[in-house]
Design an enzyme around this catalytic site. Structure first.
Site, short mmCIF file in Angstrom:
data_model
loop_
_atom_site.label_atom_id
_atom_site.label_comp_id
_atom_site.label_asym_id
_atom_site.label_seq_id
_atom_site.Cartn_x
_atom_site.Cartn_y
_atom_site.Cartn_z
N LYS A 279 0.83 -1.19 0.00
CA LYS A 279 0.00 0.00 0.00
C LYS A 279 0.87 1.26 0.00
O LYS A 279 2.05 1.21 0.39
CB LYS A 279 -0.88 0.03 1.27
CG LYS A 279 -1.89 -1.08 1.39
CD LYS A 279 -2.63 -0.97 2.73
CE LYS A 279 -3.63 -2.09 2.90
NZ LYS A 279 -4.81 -1.92 2.01
N ARG A 353 -10.22 -11.46 1.76
CA ARG A 353 -11.12 -12.47 1.20
C ARG A 353 -10.46 -13.85 1.21
O ARG A 353 -11.15 -14.87 1.24
CB ARG A 353 -11.58 -12.06 -0.19
CG ARG A 353 -10.49 -12.00 -1.23
CD ARG A 353 -10.86 -11.13 -2.41
NE ARG A 353 -10.83 -9.71 -2.06
CZ ARG A 353 -11.13 -8.73 -2.91
NH1 ARG A 353 -11.48 -9.02 -4.16
NH2 ARG A 353 -11.08 -7.48 -2.53
#
Length: 497
Positions: A279, A353
């Site tokens: 990120k 996920r």
């Protein structure tokens, strides 16, 4: 803060401040506010006439009583339109009032039971909203400060009523509000902790303490256990961190005659750097809160253990860090989840996920139904809904409707997004059964469709709290930092079942 209900005349109860209210458009105060106004020689009515007090939602006016009544100060809280009064408005008004009073030398506060007169709010509901608003609105996270910031603390809040028959329902509301507020505060504390103080091991310790304190069963699976369970997706994410992953399972059994068990699943990324798909550095520190879903689920189990509903609940929290390392999983890798499905990794920052894939597969293996998962899953949900509504998805409309209704009762808004089968196309992989990111467009939906691959036909709802799990400012009962969102919604859902 100790909160209780008492009988008595609010003008004669010793306190540092008393909180009354006013609806928007009212020309002269009524009820308890009128009694205070009369004792103050019409001071509130005069301020209304002068336009200083309008009764608008969120408005706060402080009046010093100069010994005309026992309380030293009167705070008039605006409730907005009488027709639009809800428990959420009361919760918000009390939170703002208590935060305002904390700036003063105020320790003892008395309040009326807001909304129980002209507002038509049930006394128990009013007391619960007042308790939640006061406790959550006054929350601060100061564990790592070595010096005081000079903020005061309200030590006692009394809900006063002249009607003795209201005392029992008010006390009932105070007690339920306390349980839900304390659980939400636990979730905030856990999610606000820096990543070096809240590792997967630390999160498992929090769950174990909750189990010990409230009579739950707790089991923590280690890396070797997950390898035996073929949890390749969770273990793949964990490869880049020296902190060992944990699969945390909490069980509450409140109805031994029933085999039905509700499943709660929470994403437990205790820190997320994005992995190899790293990120940007700006605000990366906020990713200590990427386990807010797991914190909410553990905290909800705390409240369930204390409230003891006639239901069976199992909570599952997959916990790990997502970091870049020579051993970290990479874009292009293929992982195999515990249900046998293979996953092409196209972005290591779509890790939530992946760990939920194994957790949901495990929930299905245990026969849990329905299953509700809570996760700070996608930035795409923030783009779609901002920070006011969580995103709702699922494969069973009845379950989704119940979760949305439970959220509405808690003042935690959920907006349902579509789950059309056509969105599954974005997750198709050329080399595996599915890939872990469907791309930028419709990202919250394609992420939900990815999870659907692993919960399959088990009745399920997925709540994406990426936008609502953290606040950048104080507003109502939500304070700057981690919000503890969905704790009260999950408890409401279980109580409703």
């Amino acid at each position: 803060m100790k909160i209780t209900a008492v009988t008595g005349d609010i003008t004669k109860l010793a306190a540092d401040a008393v909180i009354v209210n006013l609806f928007e458009g009212v020309k002269r105060p009524s009820g308890a506010t009128a009694a205070v106004d009369k004792a103050l020689g019409g001071a509130i009515a005069k301020l209304i006439k002068q336009g200083e007090i309008k009764g608008k939602r969120g408005e706060i006016t402080l009046i010093h009583t100069m010994d005309k009544i026992k309380p030293a100060r009167v705070l008039v809280a605006g409730l907005g339109s009488k027709e639009q009064l809800t428990p959420a408005v009361i919760r918000e008004a009390i939170a703002e009032a208590c935060r305002y009073l904390r700036k003063m030398p105020v320790k003892e506060v008395v309040t009326i039971a807001h909304g129980t007169g002209a507002g038509g709010i049930d006394a128990t509901v009013s007391a619960q909203a007042i308790t939640e608003g006061a406790m959550l609105g006054s929350y601060t996270f100061r564990w790592h400060k070595t010096k005081s910031d000079n903020n005061g603390e309200i030590e006692r809040l009394s809900i006063a009523t002249p009607e003795r028959q209201l005392l029992k329902p008010l006390k009932k509301g105070c007690e339920k509000g306390r349980v839900l507020a304390e659980a939400t505060i636990l979730a905030r504390d856990v999610a606000n902790e820096p990543g070096n103080f809240m590792t997967p091991t630390d999160l498992a310790a929090v769950a174990a303490k909750v189990a010990d304190d409230w009579g739950l069963e707790c089991e923590v699976f280690e890396r070797a256990d997950m390898e035996e369970m073929d949890m390749g997706a969770l273990l793949g994410v964990a490869r880049g961190s020296v902190q060992p992953p944990k699969l945390i399972v909490l069980k509450y059994r409140g109805d031994k005659r029933s085999k039905k068990i509700i499943g709660l699943v929470g994403k437990g990324l205790t820190f997320d750097s994005g992995g190899i798909s790293i990120k940007p550095s700006e605000k990366m520190g906020d990713m200590k809160g990427d386990m807010a879903g797991g914190a909410a689920v553990i905290a909800a189990m705390r409240a369930i253990g204390e409230l003891k509903p006639k239901a069976n609940v199992t909570a599952i929290v997959p916990a790990t860090e997502n970091l870049p390392d020579g051993n970290a999983y990479k874009p292009g890798d293929v992982l195999k989840a515990s249900n046998g499905k293979t996953i092409e990794v196209v972005n290591t920052d779509a890790e939530g996920r992946l760990i939920l894939a194994d957790a949901l597969s495990y929930a299905r293996k245990l026969g849990l139904s329905p299953v509700i998962d809570i996760a700070t899953l996608t930035g795409a949900c923030m783009v779609a809904l901002g920070d006011l509504c969580s995103g709702g998805f699922g494969n069973d409309q009845g379950v989704i409707d119940k979760v949305i209704a439970a959220g509405a009762d808690a003042g935690e808004r959920i907006w349902q997004l579509p789950m059309c089968d056509e969105y599954k196309e974005a997750n198709k992989s050329d080399i595996a059964d599915v890939k872990n990111s469907g791309g930028r467009y419709g990202g919250a939906i394609t992420a939900a469709q990815f999870l659907h691959e692993f919960i399959e036909d088990t009745p399920w709802a997925h709540i994406d709290i990426a936008g609502t799990s953290r606040s950048e400012k104080d507003k109502g009962y939500v304070v700057k930092g981690e919000t503890g969102v969905m704790v009260r919604t999950l408890v409401n859902f279980v109580l409703g079942m």
